[in-house]
Design an enzyme around this catalytic site. Structure first.
Site, short mmCIF file in Angstrom:
data_model
loop_
_atom_site.label_atom_id
_atom_site.label_comp_id
_atom_site.label_asym_id
_atom_site.label_seq_id
_atom_site.Cartn_x
_atom_site.Cartn_y
_atom_site.Cartn_z
N ARG A 1 -8.29 -0.38 5.22
CA ARG A 1 -7.43 0.62 4.57
C ARG A 1 -6.10 0.02 4.12
NH1 ARG A 1 -7.40 6.25 7.54
NH2 ARG A 1 -6.00 6.50 5.81
N ASP B 1 4.91 0.52 12.09
CA ASP B 1 3.69 -0.14 11.62
C ASP B 1 3.58 -1.59 12.07
OD1 ASP B 1 2.88 2.17 10.44
OD2 ASP B 1 3.31 1.57 8.38
N ARG C 1 0.68 14.48 13.02
CA ARG C 1 1.40 14.11 11.80
C ARG C 1 1.67 15.37 11.00
NH1 ARG C 1 -0.94 8.59 9.32
NH2 ARG C 1 1.18 8.46 8.51
N CYS D 1 -4.49 7.93 9.20
CA CYS D 1 -4.78 7.27 10.48
C CYS D 1 -4.48 8.18 11.65
CB CYS D 1 -3.96 5.98 10.59
SG CYS D 1 -4.84 4.56 9.96
N LYS E 1 0.84 -1.22 0.00
CA LYS E 1 0.00 0.00 0.00
C LYS E 1 0.86 1.25 0.00
CE LYS E 1 -1.77 1.60 4.02
NZ LYS E 1 -1.42 3.01 4.25
N ASN E 2 1.86 1.25 0.91
CA ASN E 2 2.64 2.49 1.06
C ASN E 2 3.56 2.77 -0.12
OD1 ASN E 2 1.34 2.96 3.41
ND2 ASN E 2 3.04 2.46 4.78
C1 UD1 Z 1 4.75 6.62 6.33
C2 UD1 Z 1 3.77 5.47 6.22
C3 UD1 Z 1 3.32 5.02 7.60
C4 UD1 Z 1 4.51 4.73 8.48
C5 UD1 Z 1 5.50 5.89 8.50
C6 UD1 Z 1 6.77 5.59 9.24
C7 UD1 Z 1 2.66 5.99 4.12
C8 UD1 Z 1 1.39 6.39 3.43
N1 UD1 Z 1 2.62 5.91 5.48
O1 UD1 Z 1 4.02 7.70 6.90
O2 UD1 Z 1 2.52 3.85 7.45
O3 UD1 Z 1 4.06 4.50 9.80
O4 UD1 Z 1 5.86 6.24 7.14
O5 UD1 Z 1 7.41 4.53 8.67
O6 UD1 Z 1 3.66 5.69 3.50
N2 UD1 Z 1 7.43 14.14 10.47
C9 UD1 Z 1 7.58 15.46 10.78
N3 UD1 Z 1 7.30 16.38 9.81
C10 UD1 Z 1 6.90 16.02 8.56
C11 UD1 Z 1 6.76 14.66 8.26
C12 UD1 Z 1 7.03 13.73 9.24
O7 UD1 Z 1 7.94 15.83 11.89
O8 UD1 Z 1 6.70 16.90 7.71
C13 UD1 Z 1 7.73 13.13 11.51
C14 UD1 Z 1 6.51 12.27 11.88
O9 UD1 Z 1 5.72 12.88 12.85
C15 UD1 Z 1 7.18 10.99 12.36
C16 UD1 Z 1 8.44 10.90 11.49
O10 UD1 Z 1 8.66 12.22 10.97
O11 UD1 Z 1 7.57 11.11 13.69
C17 UD1 Z 1 8.35 9.94 10.35
O12 UD1 Z 1 7.15 10.19 9.62
P1 UD1 Z 1 7.06 9.89 8.07
O13 UD1 Z 1 8.15 8.99 7.67
O14 UD1 Z 1 6.88 11.17 7.35
O15 UD1 Z 1 5.69 9.10 7.99
P2 UD1 Z 1 4.63 9.17 6.82
O16 UD1 Z 1 5.32 9.37 5.52
O17 UD1 Z 1 3.52 10.07 7.19
#
Ligand code: UD1
Length: 417
Positions: free
Chosen positions: A397, A305, A121, A116, A22-23
């Site tokens: 999802r 995850d 986030r 989620c 999915k991701n």
């Molecule tokens: C993706 C995955 C999710 C997984 C996560 C971590 C998808 C659709 N989702 O989420 O299933 O749990 O990676 O492996 O691919 N952060 C910030 N600022 C930002 C973006 C992120 O501070 O602009 C922080 C987040 O709060 C978190 C960390 O960075 O603590 C990692 O998040 P990130 O890798 O961005 O997760 P997602 O891409 O949202």
């Protein structure tokens, strides 16, 4: 409202193919906007999040056709650069349309993404990166209005590793004339798969899977037929289900190197784990030993995850386990339901102390998010009597009929109204 009803007492046995990730698919679907030809994606599972991304593509003007699990996307006539709140509000993946649309139109308007409920986030890293590329961003009424007419390649260092922000910046810079360097990138397999997909379309994205990614802009991207990687979290969930029931399960279509940290933990628990090419077999004969600790982190560390599934495994393992959640601040939401089922778990902010009991007791529980919901299904596999999990739409999802997959492996589980 549909529910899942699980009855314990069955060891899982057999073989199953992990569905496509999915991701990986979410940014790849957004990336299909960039092709001047046709994008064909094989083995696309029927997740709710995938359906929503397809709705967004259609709303932009793409022609999307489905034949079984193959989808054809023709983005030639896309003439809109707007992702509405209605379509974007439920999925985190919608944020990557920002990078794709700004790449193609040099302008984009995308609603704040949903996703989620696993804590705060932020999207600051996405926005800082886009601004570094010269995108002007106005945040108004829940929308991000982006103007990219002055975009230029640059060198940008992420303050911390983010999967989504790395993917967004790759998409945004793939057609910028010159060399863009991204530092401190996420190294997750889903970043690598996006880069592979774009490169197959003619892009020049180098270094994905390491902390530095270099993108040499190309003028246009062509047609591609692409098979997305297997879903490491779905595979990991079913292996953990085998461990929790003392079963013997083989999952194929999954590269063991994507799950190394998880497999290592399962082996420490006393499971026998054998890997071969794209297959992983787990055999568990006894009750699992509790791990001393689990600390989630960015790839290749233990994935956040998988934490919910392991929380359920630790709840019935022999001994005490300390779980540190380092990525998100709302990832212990299934704990009250696990406690209701007889688990002994204390939570303090992002730390959980789990004292394994021999057996849980079936109860009516509720999924609060995708992975927590799957964690409750796993708990139900080792709970006396029936466990009924509602809010199944969260689980849908990211799992394509979890009840069908687990039934194939011998679980007693059904979807009920
Ligand atoms: C993706 C995955 C999710 C997984 C996560 C971590 C998808 C659709 N989702 O989420 O299933 O749990 O990676 O492996 O691919 N952060 C910030 N600022 C930002 C973006 C992120 O501070 O602009 C922080 C987040 O709060 C978190 C960390 O960075 O603590 C990692 O998040 P990130 O890798 O961005 O997760 P997602 O891409 O949202």
């Amino acid at each position: 409202m549909e529910k899942l009803r699980v009855h314990s007492g069955h060891k899982l046995f057999g073989s199953l193919k992990a569905c496509s990730s999915k991701n990986a698919l979410l940014p790849i679907l957004a990336g299909s906007v960039l092709s001047e030809g046709e994008v064909t994606l094989y083995s696309v599972p029927n997740f709710i999040d995938i359906q929503k991304m397809i709705e967004i593509l259609k709303s932009l003007g793409a022609k999307v056709t489905k034949f079984g699990d193959i989808i054809f996307i023709d983005s030639k006539n896309i003439d809109r650069f707007f992702v509405s709140h209605e379509l974007g509000k439920d999925i985190r993946g919608s944020i990557v349309f920002l990078g794709a649309l700004i790449s193609r139109f040099k302008k984009a308007c995308v609603s704040y993404p949903g996703g989620c409920n696993i804590g705060s986030r932020p999207i600051d890293l996405h926005l800082k990166g886009l601004k570094a590329l010269g995108v002007k961003i106005v945040e108004e009424h829940g929308y991000l209005y982006c103007d990219g007419k002055d975009m230029k390649p640059t060198t940008f260092t992420f303050e911390k590793q983010s999967v989504g922000a790395t993917q967004n910046l790759i998409l945004a810079s793939v057609m910028l004339n010159g060399k863009t360097t991204l530092k401190n990138c996420a190294k997750e397999p889903e970043v690598v798969d996006l880069a592979n997909f774009l490169n197959r379309m003619g892009a020049k994205v180098c270094g994905a899977g390491t902390s530095q990614i270099t993108i040499y802009g190309v003028e246009k991207l062509k047609s591609v037929n692409y098979q997305v990687i297997g879903d490491r979290i779905v595979a990991g969930t079913y292996l953990t289900a085998a461990a929790i029931t003392g079963g013997d399960v083989e999952i194929c279509n999954i590269s063991p190197k994507y799950l190394f940290s998880v497999l290592k933990k399962l082996a420490y628990c006393g499971c026998n784990v054998v890997t071969k090419n794209d297959k992983i077999r787990l055999t568990a004969t006894n009750r699992c030993k509790a791990l001393q600790s689990i600390t989630t982190g960015v790839f290749p560390k233990f994935p956040t995850d998988m934490q919910s599934a392991f929380l359920s495994l630790m709840a019935v393992s022999n001994g005490r386990c300390k779980i540190y959640e380092r990525l998100f601040d709302g990832r212990f939401k299934q704990v009250p339901d696990l406690v209701k089922m007889g688990a002994k778990i204390d939570v303090n902010c992002n730390f959980a102390s789990v004292f394994g009991v021999e057996k849980l007791s079936g109860a009516d529980v509720s999924a609060t998010d995708l992975r927590a919901g799957a964690g409750l299904v796993l708990a139900g596999l080792n709970a006396d009597g029936y466990t009924t999990i509602d809010n199944v739409h969260y689980i849908d999802r990211g799992y394509d009929h979890i009840e069908r997959d687990l039934s194939i492996l011998g679980a007693e589980i059904e979807r009920i109204e």
